[in-house]
Design an enzyme around this catalytic site. Structure first.
Site, mmCIF file in Angstrom:
data_model
loop_
_atom_site.group_PDB
_atom_site.id
_atom_site.type_symbol
_atom_site.label_atom_id
_atom_site.label_comp_id
_atom_site.label_asym_id
_atom_site.label_seq_id
_atom_site.Cartn_x
_atom_site.Cartn_y
_atom_site.Cartn_z
ATOM 1 N N HIS A 59 -30.840 12.756 2.461
ATOM 2 C CA HIS A 59 -32.043 11.963 2.769
ATOM 3 C C HIS A 59 -33.225 12.391 1.880
ATOM 4 O O HIS A 59 -33.022 13.079 0.885
ATOM 5 C CB HIS A 59 -32.362 12.031 4.268
ATOM 6 C CG HIS A 59 -31.140 11.855 5.126
ATOM 7 N ND1 HIS A 59 -30.524 10.643 5.309
ATOM 8 C CD2 HIS A 59 -30.363 12.779 5.782
ATOM 9 C CE1 HIS A 59 -29.446 10.805 6.078
ATOM 10 N NE2 HIS A 59 -29.324 12.092 6.375
ATOM 11 N N HIS A 152 -26.475 18.379 5.461
ATOM 12 C CA HIS A 152 -26.984 17.462 6.475
ATOM 13 C C HIS A 152 -27.024 18.149 7.836
ATOM 14 O O HIS A 152 -26.467 19.236 8.022
ATOM 15 C CB HIS A 152 -26.070 16.234 6.601
ATOM 16 C CG HIS A 152 -26.210 15.249 5.488
ATOM 17 N ND1 HIS A 152 -26.900 14.067 5.614
ATOM 18 C CD2 HIS A 152 -25.740 15.275 4.213
ATOM 19 C CE1 HIS A 152 -26.852 13.396 4.472
ATOM 20 N NE2 HIS A 152 -26.147 14.115 3.604
ATOM 21 N N GLU A 227 -22.268 19.182 7.895
ATOM 22 C CA GLU A 227 -23.127 18.676 8.967
ATOM 23 C C GLU A 227 -23.414 19.903 9.835
ATOM 24 O O GLU A 227 -22.593 20.297 10.669
ATOM 25 C CB GLU A 227 -22.384 17.587 9.734
ATOM 26 C CG GLU A 227 -23.241 16.659 10.550
ATOM 27 C CD GLU A 227 -23.900 15.537 9.736
ATOM 28 O OE1 GLU A 227 -25.109 15.631 9.496
ATOM 29 O OE2 GLU A 227 -23.209 14.563 9.377
HETATM 30 ZN ZN ZN Z 1 -27.916 13.315 7.293
#
Ligand code: ZN
Length: 263
Positions: A59, A152, A227
């Site tokens: 992002h 992430h 993640e």
């Molecule tokens: Zn993400």
């Protein structure tokens, strides 16, 4: 191409790295000086000189204000399209995923550079827009890198917790067929050794094969996506929001990368 897995094996070196991360708190002092700001916390371990690593902090801070740019379709690497990028998630208190990803990327970069690696990031700040996932996915080969790791954190329901590591599957090229899975396992193992729990809601044993991630599908170097946590889980929100917690993530991720590169 990536370096042969055992080519730079340095006996005992991995043990030193793992020992540095196992405490999860203050790292062992390092004898050799380093020019980076984190010299005192840099892990003593195998030299990563000659290796190039792409870190992809997911992002970006400007994405929320650039909806048209961020939602435009780009190739997903499997013949379809998906959105250029997205805004990511946040903790309930408002600590954003893009800021977490950026901070962990900088900490991981410092550790890898202290070990001699060349590190390339897919974005240069935390207040820009993009890049799109297709560009991120090709960043490893564009940099001539040995590997790429995307960073992430998730935004699931409160009760869910734990990390998982995604890789492209079914594989689209030789790097995805074997080395990327090995990279994902090395990252998973280093995260577990660093005291992080595997996900109780995604994948299996901390691993998640995925066909829908353009940032992995388009990679022709070994690539995996960590993640790190569920930012909506209170305990993990506290962890990702603390500098000490982020340092622990960076230590584990750098350890996993070093293991992959040096055996
Ligand atoms: Zn993400």
């Amino acid at each position: 191409m990536y370096a042969p897995r055992r080519a730079l094996l340095t006996a005992g070196a991995l043990v030193v790295l793992v020992a540095c991360s196992a405490g999860g708190g203050q790292p062992a002092p390092r004898a050799a000086p380093s020019p980076t700001p984190v010299a005192a916390s840099a892990p003593a371990g195998p030299s990563l000189a000659g290796h190039t690593i792409v870190l992809d902090p997911g992002h970006n801070g400007g994405n929320a204000g650039a909806r048209a740019q961020v939602t435009r379709p780009v190739p997903d690497g499997r013949g379809g399209t998906k959105a250029c990028n997205s805004t990511g998630t946040s903790t309930d208190a408002g600590y954003t995923e893009h800021a977490f990803n950026w901070d962990v990327a900088l900490r991981t970069k410092a550790r890898l550079e202290a070990a001699g690696a060349r590190v390339v990031l897919t974005r240069t700040s935390d207040d820009g827009v993009g890049p799109c996932v297709d560009e991120r996915g090709k960043a490893g080969q564009a940099a001539g890198a040995d590997l790429m790791v995307s960073l992430h954190a998730d935004g699931s329901t409160t009760a869910n917790s734990g990390f998982h590591v995604a890789y492209s599957a079914p594989p689209l090229n030789p790097a995805q067929a074997g080395p990327a899975v090995t990279l994902a396992r090395d990252l998973r193992d280093a995260m577990v050794a660093g005291g992080f729990r595997v996900s109780d809601y995604v994948g299996r044993d901390g691993l998640s094969p995925r066909a829908d991630l353009g940032g992995l599908n388009l990679a022709t170097v070994p690539a995996a996506l960590v993640e790190c946590a569920n930012m909506r889980n209170p305990k993990e929100a506290a962890l990702v929001s603390s500098p000490d917690g982020r340092e622990r993530y960076a230590t584990a991720i750098a350890t996993g990368i070093a293991h992959f590169l040096t055996g």
